[in-house]
Design an enzyme around this catalytic site. Structure first.
Site, PDB file in Angstrom:
ATOM      1  N   LYS A  44      -5.912  56.074  32.054  1.00  0.00           N
ATOM      2  CA  LYS A  44      -5.706  55.347  33.317  1.00  0.00           C
ATOM      3  C   LYS A  44      -6.292  53.944  33.172  1.00  0.00           C
ATOM      4  CE  LYS A  44      -5.353  54.200  37.740  1.00  0.00           C
ATOM      5  NZ  LYS A  44      -4.052  53.781  38.289  1.00  0.00           N
ATOM      6  N   CYS A 130      -0.632  45.196  38.071  1.00  0.00           N
ATOM      7  CA  CYS A 130      -0.885  46.159  39.151  1.00  0.00           C
ATOM      8  C   CYS A 130      -0.400  45.592  40.477  1.00  0.00           C
ATOM      9  CB  CYS A 130      -2.358  46.531  39.267  1.00  0.00           C
ATOM     10  SG  CYS A 130      -2.555  47.742  40.598  1.00  0.00           S
TER      11      CYS A 130
HETATM   12  O1  ERO Z   1      -2.171  51.463  42.253  1.00  0.00           O
HETATM   13  C1  ERO Z   1      -2.388  51.652  41.057  1.00  0.00           C
HETATM   14  O2  ERO Z   1      -3.453  52.145  40.631  1.00  0.00           O
HETATM   15  C2  ERO Z   1      -1.312  51.228  40.146  1.00  0.00           C
HETATM   16  N1  ERO Z   1      -0.048  51.633  40.447  1.00  0.00           N
HETATM   17  C3  ERO Z   1       1.026  51.207  39.706  1.00  0.00           C
HETATM   18  O3  ERO Z   1       2.178  51.570  39.992  1.00  0.00           O
HETATM   19  N2  ERO Z   1       0.828  50.403  38.673  1.00  0.00           N
HETATM   20  C4  ERO Z   1      -0.430  49.958  38.313  1.00  0.00           C
HETATM   21  O4  ERO Z   1      -0.531  49.191  37.345  1.00  0.00           O
HETATM   22  C5  ERO Z   1      -1.553  50.387  39.100  1.00  0.00           C
HETATM   23  C6  ERO Z   1      -2.895  49.943  38.812  1.00  0.00           C
HETATM   24  C7  ERO Z   1      -3.311  49.309  37.768  1.00  0.00           C
END
Ligand code: ERO
Length: 311
Positions: A44, A130
């Site tokens: 993650k 993000c």
């Molecule tokens: O909200 C998130 O943690 C997230 N959701 C996404 O679709 N892509 C991301 O890159 C990301 C957080 C880094």
């Protein structure tokens, strides 16, 4: 006939990975990916300090995909760095991926300095896209900022680095971003992150389905595949060959993977479908890819990778 891939000095049993954010938050989830038929897996996206992320509900499965506004919940860089350093010691033959992002410019540099100073030697994916941090635009939609940041990063970062990009929708933007990316010794680009700030509506309730940001969130799944394929194809046509491409977005089946390879991807990542089906998805999808290769008479992925024909 097989689906092995040779990349970054490693031989992978398949070209399938998880997309960062899905099934990769905790040690338990990461170990399950390690035990699955994925060719590699990624952690993650980590910030310097652990984060709770946005308010729930923040993820919703829709009929054709998903919408999320997780807000970068993660257990902090030390957790994922320790995990991957440990795997690197125990399984040096594996290809390891760590995903990172700072909450601001200085933190982006600080987190990469931490990775640089560590004994980790695997791939680092720098998430420039993000879409779910209230008040913080996606870095890679600001071309000047992206160039400035990468210039500073490559002043000290000497390990293999990839970037996770948001989708682009205009050929001029592909030209401009590829020109910037070609200035740097990048190992790869990963296209695409979720399509930012979509809105999904529950008609029965006449309301949005996730709480953060008034219901706006990143869209994944079937909705995004044509956009993602176009991004992979456009960058494959513009980037120098040393920069590999990871294709992400809307992969449900082996046929989808075949399409990504035709567009020039070297690896693919699976998000929404992995969330819905769990890690057993990798074996199914890889078997489906093998069946297509068998029917078409291909022995290896290299025989068709990047060979999409024009009419
Ligand atoms: O909200 C998130 O943690 C997230 N959701 C996404 O679709 N892509 C991301 O890159 C990301 C957080 C880094």
């Amino acid at each position: 006939m097989d689906t092995t891939i040779e990349i970054f000095g490693h031989k992978l049993a398949s070209g399938l990975m998880n997309a960062s954010g899905v099934h990769c938050m905790t040690l338990e989830e990461l170990d399950q990916l390690a035990d699955s038929q994925a060719g590699a897996f990624i952690t993650k996206t980590a910030t310097l300090a652990p984060r709770q992320g946005n308010e729930e509900p923040r993820y919703f499965d829709t009929p054709l995909g998903s919408i999320n506004s997780m807000g970068l919940p993660n257990l902090g860089i030390d957790y994922y760095l320790d995990y991957q350093i440990d795997r690197q010691r125990r399984f040096p033959e594996e290809l390891h991926f760590l995903s990172v992002a700072g909450m601001n410019y200085a933190e982006n540099l600080a987190i990469l300095k931490k990775v640089q100073a560590s004994e980790y030697t695997g791939m680092t994916e720098f998430n420039l896209s993000c879409p779910n941090l209230p008040g913080k635009p996606q870095i890679a939609y600001d071309f000047e900022l992206t160039e400035q940041l990468l210039t500073e990063v490559f002043g000290f970062f000497t390990k293999p680095l990839g970037v996770k990009l948001p989708p682009y929708f205009d050929l001029a933007h592909f030209d401009d971003m590829a020109t910037i990316l070609n200035k740097f010794p990048l190992a790869y680009v990963n296209s695409i992150n979720s399509i930012g700030n979509g809105l999904y509506i529950d008609v029965e309730q006449e309301e949005v389905v996730i709480r953060p940001k008034g219901g706006f969130g990143g869209i994944g799944g079937e909705y995004v595949k044509p956009t993602a394929l176009a991004n992979v194809r456009a960058f494959a046509q513009r980037l120098k060959p040393e920069i590999k491409i990871i294709g992400t977005g809307g992969i449900l089946t082996g046929k989808d993977v075949f399409e990504y390879f035709l567009c020039g991807a070297s690896l693919v990542q699976i998000g929404t479908q992995l969330h819905q089906e769990g890690p057993k998805a990798f074996e199914r999808i890889n078997q489906e890819l093998l069946a297509i290769m068998n029917a078409k008479g291909y022995q290896t992925i290299e025989e068709f990778r990047g060979k999409l024909k024009e009419k």
